[in-house]
Design a protein around this motif. Sequence first.
Motif, PDB file in Angstrom:
ATOM      1  N   ILE A 142       1.038  -1.277  -0.205  1.00 57.48           N
ATOM      2  CA  ILE A 142       0.077   0.017  -0.027  1.00 57.48           C
ATOM      3  C   ILE A 142       0.986   1.333  -0.207  1.00 57.48           C
ATOM      4  O   ILE A 142       0.691   2.188  -0.623  1.00 57.48           O
ATOM      5  CB  ILE A 142      -0.933  -0.010   1.242  1.00 57.48           C
ATOM      6  N   TYR A 143       2.008   1.200   0.883  1.00 52.00           N
ATOM      7  CA  TYR A 143       2.852   2.380   0.809  1.00 52.00           C
ATOM      8  C   TYR A 143       3.527   2.616  -0.535  1.00 52.00           C
ATOM      9  O   TYR A 143       3.269   3.641  -1.034  1.00 52.00           O
ATOM     10  CB  TYR A 143       4.004   2.292   1.799  1.00 52.00           C
ATOM     11  N   SER A 144       3.946   1.484  -1.261  1.00 53.34           N
ATOM     12  CA  SER A 144       4.381   1.685  -2.526  1.00 53.34           C
ATOM     13  C   SER A 144       3.503   2.284  -3.606  1.00 53.34           C
ATOM     14  O   SER A 144       3.650   3.242  -4.385  1.00 53.34           O
ATOM     15  CB  SER A 144       5.084   0.384  -3.035  1.00 53.34           C
ATOM     16  N   PHE A 145       2.079   1.744  -3.414  1.00 54.81           N
ATOM     17  CA  PHE A 145       1.067   2.049  -4.388  1.00 54.81           C
ATOM     18  C   PHE A 145       0.582   3.528  -4.188  1.00 54.81           C
ATOM     19  O   PHE A 145       0.573   4.444  -5.153  1.00 54.81           O
ATOM     20  CB  PHE A 145      -0.018   1.417  -4.284  1.00 54.81           C
ATOM     21  N   GLY A 146       1.107   3.953  -2.912  1.00 53.05           N
ATOM     22  CA  GLY A 146       0.524   5.387  -2.774  1.00 53.05           C
ATOM     23  C   GLY A 146       1.527   6.328  -3.368  1.00 53.05           C
ATOM     24  O   GLY A 146       1.508   7.578  -3.567  1.00 53.05           O
ATOM     25  N   VAL A 147       2.992   5.718  -3.345  1.00 49.39           N
ATOM     26  CA  VAL A 147       3.978   6.603  -3.981  1.00 49.39           C
ATOM     27  C   VAL A 147       3.498   6.734  -5.511  1.00 49.39           C
ATOM     28  O   VAL A 147       3.718   7.790  -6.325  1.00 49.39           O
ATOM     29  CB  VAL A 147       5.389   5.971  -4.015  1.00 49.39           C
ATOM     30  N   ILE A 148       3.173   5.634  -6.038  1.00 48.71           N
ATOM     31  CA  ILE A 148       2.788   5.653  -7.625  1.00 48.71           C
ATOM     32  C   ILE A 148       1.642   6.611  -7.562  1.00 48.71           C
ATOM     33  O   ILE A 148       1.820   7.301  -8.848  1.00 48.71           O
ATOM     34  CB  ILE A 148       2.285   4.338  -7.956  1.00 48.71           C
ATOM     35  N   LEU A 149       0.646   6.774  -6.749  1.00 53.65           N
ATOM     36  CA  LEU A 149      -0.650   7.702  -6.997  1.00 53.65           C
ATOM     37  C   LEU A 149       0.104   9.213  -6.908  1.00 53.65           C
ATOM     38  O   LEU A 149      -0.443   9.955  -7.804  1.00 53.65           O
ATOM     39  CB  LEU A 149      -1.513   7.582  -5.842  1.00 53.65           C
ATOM     40  N   LEU A 150       1.093   9.400  -6.149  1.00 52.38           N
ATOM     41  CA  LEU A 150       1.790  10.624  -6.237  1.00 52.38           C
ATOM     42  C   LEU A 150       2.588  10.996  -7.614  1.00 52.38           C
ATOM     43  O   LEU A 150       2.619  12.132  -8.008  1.00 52.38           O
ATOM     44  CB  LEU A 150       2.919  10.835  -4.795  1.00 52.38           C
ATOM     45  N   GLU A 151       3.161   9.896  -8.183  1.00 51.01           N
ATOM     46  CA  GLU A 151       3.650   9.904  -9.453  1.00 51.01           C
ATOM     47  C   GLU A 151       2.642  10.246 -10.575  1.00 51.01           C
ATOM     48  O   GLU A 151       3.229  11.257 -11.120  1.00 51.01           O
ATOM     49  CB  GLU A 151       4.521   8.649  -9.577  1.00 51.01           C
ATOM     50  N   LEU A 152       1.826   9.540 -10.340  1.00 50.40           N
ATOM     51  CA  LEU A 152       0.590   9.879 -11.255  1.00 50.40           C
ATOM     52  C   LEU A 152       0.058  11.320 -11.442  1.00 50.40           C
ATOM     53  O   LEU A 152      -0.269  11.810 -12.574  1.00 50.40           O
ATOM     54  CB  LEU A 152      -0.474   8.955 -11.008  1.00 50.40           C
ATOM     55  N   ILE A 153       0.005  11.988 -10.228  1.00 54.46           N
ATOM     56  CA  ILE A 153      -0.420  13.277 -10.085  1.00 54.46           C
ATOM     57  C   ILE A 153       0.635  14.188 -10.740  1.00 54.46           C
ATOM     58  O   ILE A 153       0.307  15.157 -11.366  1.00 54.46           O
ATOM     59  CB  ILE A 153      -0.629  13.761  -8.517  1.00 54.46           C
ATOM     60  N   SER A 154       1.950  14.157 -10.151  1.00 55.25           N
ATOM     61  CA  SER A 154       3.000  14.890 -10.382  1.00 55.25           C
ATOM     62  C   SER A 154       3.711  14.956 -11.564  1.00 55.25           C
ATOM     63  O   SER A 154       4.434  15.815 -12.278  1.00 55.25           O
ATOM     64  CB  SER A 154       3.930  15.089  -9.091  1.00 55.25           C
TER      65      SER A 154
END
Length: 306
Positions: free
Chosen positions: A166-178
């Motif tokens: 879940i932590y790693s996927f949260g980083v991906i979500l921030l990548e998708l935004i930025s």
Amino acid sequence: MQDIPYAHAFLSSGCCPDELAGLLFQVALLSRIHHRNLVTFLGYSQQDGKNILVYEFMHNGTLKEHLRGGPNDVKITSWVKRLEIAEDAAKGIEYLHTGCSPTIIHRDVKSSNILLDKNMRAKVADFGLSKPAVDGSHVSSIVRGTVGYLDPEYYISQQLTEKSDIYSFGVILLELISGHEPISSDNFGLNCRNIVAWARSHIESGNIDAIIDASLDTGYDLQSVWKIAEVGIMCVKPKGAQRPTISEVLKEIQDAIAIEVQREAPQVQQLMSKRSMGSVSINTDNSVDLEQNASFDEMLMRPGLR
């Protein structure tokens, strides 16, 4: 380990009893995992003294390549497409966490392990580090993962749980935004090299615009970006117990997609009311010119209307 892009992964060049046992375990694990959002395992072979896992070919490479862009990579600038990729990847991880018994923990979720097929649909790849959870709880193991995506709690405790994914996927979500990579010396200002700390500071201060990728096409609903930003920050909470489940994350992604669908609904209604007219000209991010004989179904298939 040597990589052959999107199709093969060499495991090792040796064949000692421990390595062979590990290979057989991995093959048995992969053979029982089947989901439309997981890269399909085709089999394994031994060639030139190397043990090889063979996966399906993914035509459009990795999400990482399409977020950063490059000489040969087309950058994804549609926010809706990024949401769809997030949804696909979340469904794949959800299957590992809830559809497998025992739960499978990926251990190396990152944007380069999300691959895109010829239709730009996403599948989660590289289960070379995957581990089954013990009694649905945790696995004690040598810490594995990728800097920038690695769960700090897992790193400290060496206790692996699904909340590490879940932590790693949260980083991906921030990548998708930025559009930014997780670790950078240039993108996050002075004294900050980590996307999590950078994004958290802006989101908590209410400045969502500061983290949105400037290359995104205009016309998205800011509310859907906020939804993904908020769930992304929940995913990277310091303690695993504070993080949502992947099913909860998936629901938030689907709610964000629904916001975008609702935003586009008036445009579709406008087309329906004008379908009997000879031609339609609509001023959107992707201009649409429809011929005299175009059917309504054909209208909806146009890239600007999906």
